[in-house]
Design a protein around this motif. Sequence first.
Motif, PDB file in Angstrom:
ATOM      1  N   LEU A   1       1.088  -0.895  -0.138  1.00  0.00           N
ATOM      2  CA  LEU A   1      -0.121  -0.365   0.190  1.00  0.00           C
ATOM      3  C   LEU A   1       0.987   1.204  -0.232  1.00  0.00           C
ATOM      4  N   VAL A   2       0.392   2.393  -0.904  1.00  0.00           N
ATOM      5  CA  VAL A   2       2.010   3.541  -1.363  1.00  0.00           C
ATOM      6  C   VAL A   2       0.334   4.309  -0.835  1.00  0.00           C
ATOM      7  N   ASN A   3       1.263   6.006  -0.396  1.00  0.00           N
ATOM      8  CA  ASN A   3       0.606   6.787  -0.371  1.00  0.00           C
ATOM      9  C   ASN A   3       1.674   7.435  -0.528  1.00  0.00           C
ATOM     10  N   GLU A   4       0.950   8.706  -1.100  1.00  0.00           N
ATOM     11  CA  GLU A   4       2.443   9.737  -2.149  1.00  0.00           C
ATOM     12  C   GLU A   4       1.764  10.784  -2.259  1.00  0.00           C
ATOM     13  N   GLU A   5       2.837  11.995  -2.154  1.00  0.00           N
ATOM     14  CA  GLU A   5       2.258  13.207  -2.964  1.00  0.00           C
ATOM     15  C   GLU A   5       2.835  13.436  -3.964  1.00  0.00           C
ATOM     16  N   GLU A   6       1.849  13.528  -5.138  1.00  0.00           N
ATOM     17  CA  GLU A   6       2.213  13.464  -6.679  1.00  0.00           C
ATOM     18  C   GLU A   6       1.267  14.620  -6.938  1.00  0.00           C
ATOM     19  N   SER A   7       2.031  14.621  -8.625  1.00  0.00           N
ATOM     20  CA  SER A   7       0.935  15.808  -9.487  1.00  0.00           C
ATOM     21  C   SER A   7       0.221  15.118 -10.697  1.00  0.00           C
ATOM     22  N   VAL A   8      -0.336  15.683 -10.355  1.00  0.00           N
ATOM     23  CA  VAL A   8      -1.806  15.300 -11.500  1.00  0.00           C
ATOM     24  C   VAL A   8      -1.685  16.166 -13.035  1.00  0.00           C
ATOM     25  N   VAL A   9      -2.089  15.812 -14.305  1.00  0.00           N
ATOM     26  CA  VAL A   9      -1.637  16.676 -15.696  1.00  0.00           C
ATOM     27  C   VAL A   9      -3.044  16.059 -16.366  1.00  0.00           C
ATOM     28  N   LEU A  10      -3.472  17.645 -16.356  1.00  0.00           N
ATOM     29  CA  LEU A  10      -4.982  16.714 -16.977  1.00  0.00           C
ATOM     30  C   LEU A  10      -4.744  17.486 -18.713  1.00  0.00           C
ATOM     31  N   PHE A  11      -4.669  16.912 -19.373  1.00  0.00           N
ATOM     32  CA  PHE A  11      -4.045  17.200 -20.772  1.00  0.00           C
ATOM     33  C   PHE A  11      -5.224  17.415 -22.035  1.00  0.00           C
ATOM     34  N   LYS A  12      -5.660  18.396 -22.640  1.00  0.00           N
ATOM     35  CA  LYS A  12      -7.234  18.340 -24.003  1.00  0.00           C
ATOM     36  C   LYS A  12      -6.467  17.651 -25.071  1.00  0.00           C
ATOM     37  N   THR A  13      -7.135  17.199 -25.572  1.00  0.00           N
ATOM     38  CA  THR A  13      -6.901  16.480 -26.904  1.00  0.00           C
ATOM     39  C   THR A  13      -7.294  16.253 -27.959  1.00  0.00           C
ATOM     40  N   THR A  14      -7.239  15.203 -28.451  1.00  0.00           N
ATOM     41  CA  THR A  14      -9.014  14.312 -29.096  1.00  0.00           C
ATOM     42  C   THR A  14      -8.290  13.283 -29.381  1.00  0.00           C
ATOM     43  N   ALA A  15      -8.869  12.377 -29.652  1.00  0.00           N
ATOM     44  CA  ALA A  15      -9.330  11.204 -29.959  1.00  0.00           C
ATOM     45  C   ALA A  15      -7.656  10.862 -31.180  1.00  0.00           C
ATOM     46  N   ASP A  16      -8.141  11.295 -31.828  1.00  0.00           N
ATOM     47  CA  ASP A  16      -6.663  10.423 -33.714  1.00  0.00           C
ATOM     48  C   ASP A  16      -5.457  10.971 -32.498  1.00  0.00           C
ATOM     49  N   ARG A  17      -5.081  11.964 -31.776  1.00  0.00           N
ATOM     50  CA  ARG A  17      -3.409  12.497 -31.345  1.00  0.00           C
ATOM     51  C   ARG A  17      -3.154  11.508 -30.100  1.00  0.00           C
ATOM     52  N   PHE A  18      -5.032  11.095 -29.449  1.00  0.00           N
ATOM     53  CA  PHE A  18      -4.748  10.310 -28.347  1.00  0.00           C
ATOM     54  C   PHE A  18      -3.057   9.450 -28.415  1.00  0.00           C
ATOM     55  N   PRO A  19      -2.645   8.237 -29.140  1.00  0.00           N
ATOM     56  CA  PRO A  19      -1.427   7.572 -29.329  1.00  0.00           C
ATOM     57  C   PRO A  19      -0.423   7.681 -29.364  1.00  0.00           C
ATOM     58  N   GLU A  20      -0.189   8.796 -29.917  1.00  0.00           N
ATOM     59  CA  GLU A  20       1.234   9.905 -29.985  1.00  0.00           C
ATOM     60  C   GLU A  20       1.359  10.493 -28.282  1.00  0.00           C
ATOM     61  N   LEU A  21      -0.038  11.046 -27.825  1.00  0.00           N
ATOM     62  CA  LEU A  21       0.327  11.697 -26.665  1.00  0.00           C
ATOM     63  C   LEU A  21       0.826  11.016 -25.597  1.00  0.00           C
ATOM     64  N   GLN A  22      -0.179   9.475 -25.892  1.00  0.00           N
ATOM     65  CA  GLN A  22       0.051   7.934 -25.173  1.00  0.00           C
ATOM     66  C   GLN A  22       1.887   7.656 -25.220  1.00  0.00           C
ATOM     67  N   LYS A  23       2.272   7.786 -26.457  1.00  0.00           N
ATOM     68  CA  LYS A  23       4.037   7.432 -27.071  1.00  0.00           C
ATOM     69  C   LYS A  23       4.662   7.997 -25.572  1.00  0.00           C
ATOM     70  N   ILE A  24       4.353   9.354 -26.435  1.00  0.00           N
ATOM     71  CA  ILE A  24       5.320  10.973 -25.434  1.00  0.00           C
ATOM     72  C   ILE A  24       5.211  10.663 -24.082  1.00  0.00           C
ATOM     73  N   ILE A  25       4.314  10.390 -23.064  1.00  0.00           N
ATOM     74  CA  ILE A  25       3.989  10.010 -22.238  1.00  0.00           C
ATOM     75  C   ILE A  25       4.851   8.814 -21.352  1.00  0.00           C
ATOM     76  N   ARG A  26       4.562   8.046 -22.130  1.00  0.00           N
ATOM     77  CA  ARG A  26       5.513   6.543 -21.698  1.00  0.00           C
ATOM     78  C   ARG A  26       7.096   6.840 -22.064  1.00  0.00           C
ATOM     79  N   ALA A  27       7.642   7.623 -23.095  1.00  0.00           N
ATOM     80  CA  ALA A  27       8.541   8.004 -23.466  1.00  0.00           C
ATOM     81  C   ALA A  27       9.725   8.391 -22.609  1.00  0.00           C
TER      82      ALA A  27
END
Length: 113
Positions: free
Chosen positions: A53-79
Motif C-alpha cells: 500500500l503506497v501513500n505518496e504525494e504526486e502531481s496530476v496533469v490534465l491534457f486536452k486532446t482529441t481521439a486521433d492524437r491520443f496514441p501520440e500523446l500516450q507514446k510521448i508520456i511513456r517515453a
Amino acid sequence: MGDAPHQVLIVFVTAESQMEAEKISNAVVESHAAACATVFPGVRSLYWWEGKLVNEEESVVLFKTTADRFPELQKIIRATHSYKVPEIIAVPVAAGLPQYLEWVRAETAPYGE
C-alpha cells in the motif's frame, strides 16, 4: 477511442513530482499531441503497487486532446515518464464551449489540415 477521431478528450496522468509533470507536459504540448496541459501539484495518491500500500504525494496533469492524437500523446508520456506503468486515462468530453473545443481540435490537428 471515442466515436470520432476529432472527439475531444481529457487525459489524466499522475507524475511523481511537479518537475516531472512539467517535463511531460512540455513534451506533449510542444508536439501538439495536446492543446493544453494543466498541472495540479501536491495531490495525495493512495494505491496498491507490487503488493504494498503506497501513500505518496504526486502531481496530476490534465491534457486536452482529441481521439486521433491520443496514441501520440500516450507514446510521448511513456517515453518521458519515470513510472513503469504510468496512469494514462482518457475520458471523452460530452459537452463544452464550442469555441474551446474547436480550439483544442485546431491546436492538435496535423499541419496542413
